[in-house]
Design a protein around this motif. Structure first.
Motif, PDB file in Angstrom:
ATOM      1  N   GLY A 182       0.806  -1.214   0.000  1.00 54.03           N
ATOM      2  CA  GLY A 182       0.000   0.000   0.000  1.00 54.03           C
ATOM      3  C   GLY A 182       0.838   1.263   0.000  1.00 54.03           C
ATOM      4  O   GLY A 182       1.954   1.295   0.504  1.00 54.03           O
ATOM      5  N   ALA A 183       0.276   2.331  -0.586  1.00 51.91           N
ATOM      6  CA  ALA A 183       0.991   3.598  -0.691  1.00 51.91           C
ATOM      7  C   ALA A 183       0.456   4.603   0.318  1.00 51.91           C
ATOM      8  O   ALA A 183      -0.764   4.765   0.460  1.00 51.91           O
ATOM      9  N   ALA A 184       1.360   5.276   1.008  1.00 59.06           N
ATOM     10  CA  ALA A 184       0.952   6.399   1.850  1.00 59.06           C
ATOM     11  C   ALA A 184       0.507   7.544   0.946  1.00 59.06           C
ATOM     12  O   ALA A 184       1.059   7.750  -0.136  1.00 59.06           O
ATOM     13  N   VAL A 185      -0.518   8.294   1.376  1.00 61.79           N
ATOM     14  CA  VAL A 185      -1.031   9.412   0.586  1.00 61.79           C
ATOM     15  C   VAL A 185      -1.044  10.642   1.467  1.00 61.79           C
ATOM     16  O   VAL A 185      -1.651  10.646   2.553  1.00 61.79           O
ATOM     17  N   THR A 186      -0.361  11.701   1.032  1.00 60.87           N
ATOM     18  CA  THR A 186      -0.346  12.958   1.768  1.00 60.87           C
ATOM     19  C   THR A 186      -0.619  14.109   0.818  1.00 60.87           C
ATOM     20  O   THR A 186      -0.355  14.022  -0.387  1.00 60.87           O
ATOM     21  N   ALA A 187      -1.169  15.190   1.363  1.00 63.01           N
ATOM     22  CA  ALA A 187      -1.420  16.389   0.565  1.00 63.01           C
ATOM     23  C   ALA A 187      -1.391  17.598   1.483  1.00 63.01           C
ATOM     24  O   ALA A 187      -1.730  17.505   2.672  1.00 63.01           O
ATOM     25  N   ALA A 188      -0.958  18.736   0.941  1.00 62.81           N
ATOM     26  CA  ALA A 188      -0.907  19.986   1.703  1.00 62.81           C
ATOM     27  C   ALA A 188      -1.287  21.138   0.786  1.00 62.81           C
ATOM     28  O   ALA A 188      -0.645  21.356  -0.244  1.00 62.81           O
ATOM     29  N   GLY A 189      -2.363  21.835   1.126  1.00 62.88           N
ATOM     30  CA  GLY A 189      -2.813  22.960   0.318  1.00 62.88           C
ATOM     31  C   GLY A 189      -3.137  22.556  -1.106  1.00 62.88           C
ATOM     32  O   GLY A 189      -2.993  23.358  -2.034  1.00 62.88           O
ATOM     33  N   PHE A 190      -3.590  21.340  -1.294  1.00 60.48           N
ATOM     34  CA  PHE A 190      -3.800  20.770  -2.624  1.00 60.48           C
ATOM     35  C   PHE A 190      -5.064  21.339  -3.263  1.00 60.48           C
ATOM     36  O   PHE A 190      -6.126  21.392  -2.637  1.00 60.48           O
ATOM     37  N   GLY A 191      -4.961  21.776  -4.515  1.00 62.98           N
ATOM     38  CA  GLY A 191      -6.119  22.336  -5.205  1.00 62.98           C
ATOM     39  C   GLY A 191      -6.034  22.160  -6.698  1.00 62.98           C
ATOM     40  O   GLY A 191      -4.949  22.038  -7.275  1.00 62.98           O
ATOM     41  N   GLY A 232      -2.734  10.946 -10.239  1.00 62.32           N
ATOM     42  CA  GLY A 232      -1.872  11.407 -11.316  1.00 62.32           C
ATOM     43  C   GLY A 232      -2.551  11.568 -12.653  1.00 62.32           C
ATOM     44  O   GLY A 232      -1.882  11.665 -13.681  1.00 62.32           O
ATOM     45  N   ARG A 233      -3.885  11.641 -12.676  1.00 59.29           N
ATOM     46  CA  ARG A 233      -4.605  11.786 -13.944  1.00 59.29           C
ATOM     47  C   ARG A 233      -5.008  13.225 -14.245  1.00 59.29           C
ATOM     48  O   ARG A 233      -5.343  13.527 -15.383  1.00 59.29           O
ATOM     49  N   GLU A 245       1.793  13.671  -2.239  1.00 55.23           N
ATOM     50  CA  GLU A 245       2.672  12.534  -2.502  1.00 55.23           C
ATOM     51  C   GLU A 245       1.866  11.242  -2.408  1.00 55.23           C
ATOM     52  O   GLU A 245       0.996  11.107  -1.545  1.00 55.23           O
ATOM     53  N   VAL A 246       2.171  10.314  -3.278  1.00 47.79           N
ATOM     54  CA  VAL A 246       1.580   8.979  -3.253  1.00 47.79           C
ATOM     55  C   VAL A 246       2.730   7.979  -3.242  1.00 47.79           C
ATOM     56  O   VAL A 246       3.501   7.906  -4.202  1.00 47.79           O
ATOM     57  N   GLY A 247       2.879   7.263  -2.155  1.00 48.78           N
ATOM     58  CA  GLY A 247       4.000   6.337  -2.048  1.00 48.78           C
ATOM     59  C   GLY A 247       5.341   7.039  -2.133  1.00 48.78           C
ATOM     60  O   GLY A 247       6.314   6.477  -2.649  1.00 48.78           O
ATOM     61  N   GLY A 248       5.409   8.274  -1.655  1.00 56.20           N
ATOM     62  CA  GLY A 248       6.655   9.031  -1.711  1.00 56.20           C
ATOM     63  C   GLY A 248       6.903   9.706  -3.043  1.00 56.20           C
ATOM     64  O   GLY A 248       7.909  10.407  -3.192  1.00 56.20           O
ATOM     65  N   LEU A 249       6.021   9.533  -4.008  1.00 59.22           N
ATOM     66  CA  LEU A 249       6.163  10.152  -5.332  1.00 59.22           C
ATOM     67  C   LEU A 249       5.438  11.494  -5.336  1.00 59.22           C
ATOM     68  O   LEU A 249       4.221  11.547  -5.109  1.00 59.22           O
ATOM     69  N   MET A 260       3.727  12.571 -11.970  1.00 55.38           N
ATOM     70  CA  MET A 260       2.384  12.103 -12.286  1.00 55.38           C
ATOM     71  C   MET A 260       2.395  10.745 -12.985  1.00 55.38           C
ATOM     72  O   MET A 260       1.588   9.862 -12.670  1.00 55.38           O
ATOM     73  N   ALA A 261       3.296  10.547 -13.920  1.00 54.99           N
ATOM     74  CA  ALA A 261       3.351   9.271 -14.638  1.00 54.99           C
ATOM     75  C   ALA A 261       3.697   8.121 -13.700  1.00 54.99           C
ATOM     76  O   ALA A 261       3.132   7.026 -13.801  1.00 54.99           O
ATOM     77  N   ALA A 262       4.618   8.378 -12.776  1.00 53.23           N
ATOM     78  CA  ALA A 262       4.998   7.340 -11.824  1.00 53.23           C
ATOM     79  C   ALA A 262       3.843   7.010 -10.879  1.00 53.23           C
ATOM     80  O   ALA A 262       3.641   5.851 -10.505  1.00 53.23           O
ATOM     81  N   VAL A 263       3.060   8.026 -10.502  1.00 56.61           N
ATOM     82  CA  VAL A 263       1.899   7.791  -9.638  1.00 56.61           C
ATOM     83  C   VAL A 263       0.848   6.977 -10.391  1.00 56.61           C
ATOM     84  O   VAL A 263       0.214   6.078  -9.828  1.00 56.61           O
ATOM     85  N   ARG A 264       0.659   7.267 -11.672  1.00 59.47           N
ATOM     86  CA  ARG A 264      -0.282   6.473 -12.460  1.00 59.47           C
ATOM     87  C   ARG A 264       0.133   5.011 -12.507  1.00 59.47           C
ATOM     88  O   ARG A 264      -0.708   4.108 -12.551  1.00 59.47           O
ATOM     89  N   ALA A 265       1.438   4.779 -12.502  1.00 64.19           N
ATOM     90  CA  ALA A 265       1.943   3.408 -12.602  1.00 64.19           C
ATOM     91  C   ALA A 265       1.695   2.593 -11.341  1.00 64.19           C
ATOM     92  O   ALA A 265       1.675   1.361 -11.397  1.00 64.19           O
TER      93      ALA A 265
END
Length: 307
Positions: A7-16, A57-58, A67-71, A77-82
């Motif tokens: 599983g991937a950790a998911v974090t966001a800050a001020g995301f819009g 990442g779409r 960040e998704v899984g540290g990405l 974005m492409a790596a997150v899609r993968a």
């Protein structure tokens, strides 16, 4: 990049994210550990699907970081899609009503065999490729709770003949064939009865408990949300109007993280959805052409009656 095995950790800050019609969502702060169930709750048109697409990442965000899984997003974005997969997203990852359950599974296994592994994997003996394709599909069906033999015509049942919960399970199973670290499911509880809604959430909780991080868009959070504690992160969209300054008002959310969401102008953003790094990685949105049976998946389905 983190070293979490699944599983991937998911974090966001001020995301819009902003489109020509205004902000789809804004001021998102999120922190979810690997194997969390992230429920994105809100009315239709409140930016729920845009948030789902941005975190996988779409869609390209307009402000903040995630960040998704540290990405990092939007840089990777492409790596997150993968490492993520979509299920049940209208217009992006949806089932073809003209195809049967078996045809969807066969196509997904073919695509996974061709694009989901390394070149070395393609050079393995056909028998090994067949066995792997069969194991992937069987494991995905089991995890999604879909038994093809229980369907009206078994594996040859058309998608148009599936009940809503069965279609949701199939869409999730197709996404799981790619063994994603982050599974994103849209319209989780759309037009489901109370019993079906409970069954859908039980399926998603089971996936999260098994290690896959799950992000699910819903109109109502799962029952017993308070009992899930640190295993559930709740994000609410469209709770309150934006203040006069034009900035979105933050919303208090459930543990483990204080997460805020938006209240920009109603309606989804018109930003273009980014292309997937892996062809048809989000399910049978595009047909598999030019792929013969050398991948081994077709033979595997023929042997198990799933052709």
């Amino acid at each position: 990049m983190d070293s979490t095995p699944h599983g991937a950790a998911v974090t966001a800050a001020g995301f819009g994210l902003k489109g020509p019609r205004g902000w789809a969502f804004r001021n998102i702060d999120l922190a979810a550990r690997p194997g969390s169930l992230i429920a994105v709750q809100g009315p239709s048109g409140s930016g729920r699907t845009c948030l789902l697409l941005a975190l996988t990442g779409r869609m390209k965000p307009a402000e903040g970081t995630a960040e998704v899984g540290g990405l990092p997003l939007p840089k990777k974005m492409a790596a997150v899609r993968a490492v993520s997969a979509l299920a049940h997203v209208p217009g992006v990852a949806e089932l073809d009503p003209a195809l049967t359950v078996g045809e969807h599974l066969r196509e997904r296994a073919l695509l996974q065999g061709r694009f989901g592994g390394s070149l070395r994997a393609l050079l393995r003996p056909r028998r090994e490729r067949r066995a792997e394709a069969r194991a992937l599909v069987d494991g995905a069906l089991d995890a999604a709770g879909l038994d093809p033999e229980s369907l009206p015509k078994g594996i040859r049942t058309s998608v148009r003949d599936l009940e809503r919960l069965e279609a949701l399970r199939l869409s999730v199973a197709l996404a799981l064939v790619g063994r994603p670290r982050l599974l994103a499911v849209d319209d989780t509880d759309l037009k489901l009865s109370d019993e079906e809604r409970a069954a859908a959430w039980a399926m998603l909780r089971g996936l999260a408990a098994a290690g896959t991080t799950v992000l699910a868009v819903c109109s109502e959070p799962p029952e017993g949300s308070k009992d899930l504690g640190e295993h559930l992160v709740l994000v609410r969209t469209g709770d309150r109007p934006a203040p006069a300054s034009g900035k979105a008002a933050p919303t208090a959310l459930v543990a483990p993280a204080d997460t805020a969401d938006t209240a920009g102008p109603e309606g989804t953003a018109d930003a273009a959805v980014e292309g997937d790094a892996r062809p048809a990685a989000d399910g049978p949105g595009g047909r598999a052409e030019g792929h013969d049976d050398e991948e081994g998946a077709a033979d595997a389905f023929a042997e198990t009656g799933r052709a």
